[in-house]
Design an enzyme around this catalytic site. Structure first.
Site, PDB file in Angstrom:
ATOM      1  N   ALA A 106     -38.345  -0.722   3.500  1.00  0.00           N
ATOM      2  CA  ALA A 106     -37.010  -1.176   3.904  1.00  0.00           C
ATOM      3  C   ALA A 106     -37.152  -2.486   4.658  1.00  0.00           C
ATOM      4  O   ALA A 106     -38.270  -2.890   5.007  1.00  0.00           O
ATOM      5  CB  ALA A 106     -36.329  -0.136   4.787  1.00  0.00           C
ATOM      6  N   LYS A 107     -36.075  -3.159   4.892  1.00  0.00           N
ATOM      7  CA  LYS A 107     -36.064  -4.331   5.762  1.00  0.00           C
ATOM      8  C   LYS A 107     -34.634  -4.583   6.174  1.00  0.00           C
ATOM      9  O   LYS A 107     -33.694  -4.218   5.457  1.00  0.00           O
ATOM     10  CB  LYS A 107     -36.599  -5.573   5.023  1.00  0.00           C
ATOM     11  N   GLY A 108     -34.480  -5.230   7.312  1.00  0.00           N
ATOM     12  CA  GLY A 108     -33.144  -5.581   7.762  1.00  0.00           C
ATOM     13  C   GLY A 108     -33.183  -6.921   8.446  1.00  0.00           C
ATOM     14  O   GLY A 108     -34.255  -7.480   8.688  1.00  0.00           O
TER      15      GLY A 108
END
Ligand code: NAD
Length: 418
Positions: A106-108
């Site tokens: 994931a990444k944000g």
């Protein structure tokens, strides 16, 4: 996948396709593996200190859910886009699979320059961004961590905001927290120490000795500064470092203690008096044994790869080398690239340890953390090197093959629903 169109996402797809070609993967399986599972775009309104309101764009992308919850950092940088975040999430998937962690990637991020915000503005931004993610993140769902432009304090605010919503403390919702609220000993240093450890292992394979060897570090934040300190402990001399404000160079080796004191006072390496100033592009081309890109993506490109004069590129940053540069370096054959998904994996490995400790409410000593970290890195390095030698392929292709193959296998075993 048009919504993700971005040069960095295209780059991650190009790297994936090289592996998929080798594995003779069907078109359907390629799409299944590449396409991010979920993406959230949020408007983050923030009341500024002067009473005005600014609205920032925030993102979170979860790449695949096949092996467990998703895991990945939160980036604060003006250039953050959905496509960049999606590429970083994809790389996290291969990294977690390569190192055997039970996570998808994931990444944000938020498109903001954190240097332009006050402490209170950053707190309000972080809390509102977290509030928008409630329901999308959680210890069994998706676990954020620090990345470019964020740090332990950011994670503390995220953890606090999420916990207020839950009605009780939820330390396992983020990693990279301060130790005092459920963080792990060794997490802050883990990425940089891992980079230095693997640079040392690559030097072993080239019969280079650490004593007297030289290193150049691009980016002097969490990853770059700790990698530099660890390389010095291994016996290397750091001859140049840079950050967003400029670079400094001393061919005899920088005095790292004095440099760190300078950075603590001035918040930048630029202007350090015991060295000459040097431009970012020239610095990458200095003759040295180990070059550590530890800042942004796409720094080593088709334009400069032919001119590098290092023996090893130890990728602290995610995606610092473009596929065009990879092709040039592979053709040259005189530069070993330790790929990002292996080289900077120390951070997510100790994040995994932090999550496990939080879920069990049982905390380890720093010795236990580091011992387990180096065992995992050694194992992943060994497997990658073995495949690279067996198939006569670069380390990046070998590492990506191992990661992608594991996710592919898991998807096949679980089958397609319904
Ligand atoms: P950070 O914000 O702590 O530090 C980033 C550094 O890069 C700062 O010194 C900044 O000034 C510098 N920088 C920015 N633009 C630059 C430029 N154009 N030229 C030179 N320097 C520049 O971030 P970090 O956590 O150290 O992350 C750095 C890289 O490592 C990112 O690519 C990140 O995705 C990757 N990474 C971080 C972790 C982690 O645990 N923090 C883990 C894996 C990978």
């Amino acid at each position: 996948m048009d919504i993700y169109r971005h040069p960095v996402f295209d780059m991650a797809c190009q790297q994936f396709d090289l592996v998929a070609d080798r594995l003779q993967m069907s078109t359907a399986d390629r799409v299944l593996l590449k396409a991010p599972k979920r993406a959230l775009t949020v408007a983050v309104p923030v009341r500024m200190d002067d009473g005005s309101t600014q609205v920032y764009s925030g993102y979170r992308v979860q790449h695949h859910l096949t092996l467990g919850p998703t895991k990945g950092g939160v980036r604060y940088h003006p250039d953050v886009t959905l496509g960049e975040v999606a590429a970083l999430a994809m790389w996290m998937s291969w990294k977690c699979a390569l190192t055997g962690l039970p996570y998808g990637g994931a990444k944000g991020g938020v498109a903001v320059d954190p240097r332009k915000l006050s402490h209170h503005e950053l707190e309000r931004l972080t809390r509102r961004y977290t509030q928008e993610l409630v329901g999308f993140i959680g210890p069994q769902l998706d676990i954020p961590a620090p990345d470019l432009g964020t740090n332990e304090q950011t994670m503390a605010w995220m953890m606090d905001t999420f916990s207020v919503h839950a009605g009780h403390s939820v330390p396992g919702v983020v990693t990279g927290k301060p130790v005092g609220i459920g963080g792990s000993l060794g997490r802050r240093e883990a990425t940089g120490r891992g980079v230095a450890y693997l640079a040392g292992r690559a030097m072993d394979t080239l019969n280079l000795t650490a004593s007297g060897a030289t290193a150049v570090i691009q980016g002097y934040g969490n990853v770059g500064a700790v990698a530099a300190q660890s390389l010095v402990r291994q016996g290397l001399r750091i001859i140049a470092v840079s950050d967003a404000n400029g670079g400094v160079y001393n061919p005899r080796g920088l005095d790292m203690r004095q440099l760190d004191a300078w950075v603590a006072e001035h918040r930048t390496v630029a202007g350090f008096p015991e060295a000459e100033p040097i431009g970012g592009e020239v610095m990458l081309l200095l003759p040295c044994d180990v070059l550590v890109p530890a800042a942004l993506e796409r720094q080593i490109t088709g334009a400069n790869a032919g001119k590098l004069r290092c023996r090893i590129v130890a990728e602290g940053a995610n995606g610092p080398t473009t596929p065009e540069a990879d092709a040039i370096l592979n053709e040259r054959g005189d530069v070993v690239v330790i790929p990002d998904i292996l080289c900077n994996a120390g951070g997510v490995v100790v994040s995994y340890f932090e999550w496990v400790q939080d879920l069990q409410s049982f905390f380890w000593t720093e010795g236990e953390v580091m011992d387990r970290l180096f065992r995992i890195l050694e194992n992943s390095f060994g497997q990658t090197l073995a495949l690279s030698r067996k198939e006569n392929i670069p380390l990046r292709l070998a590492a990506m093959t191992l990661g992608i193959q594991r996710v592919w296998e898991a998807k096949k075993i679980r089958g397609l629903f319904p």
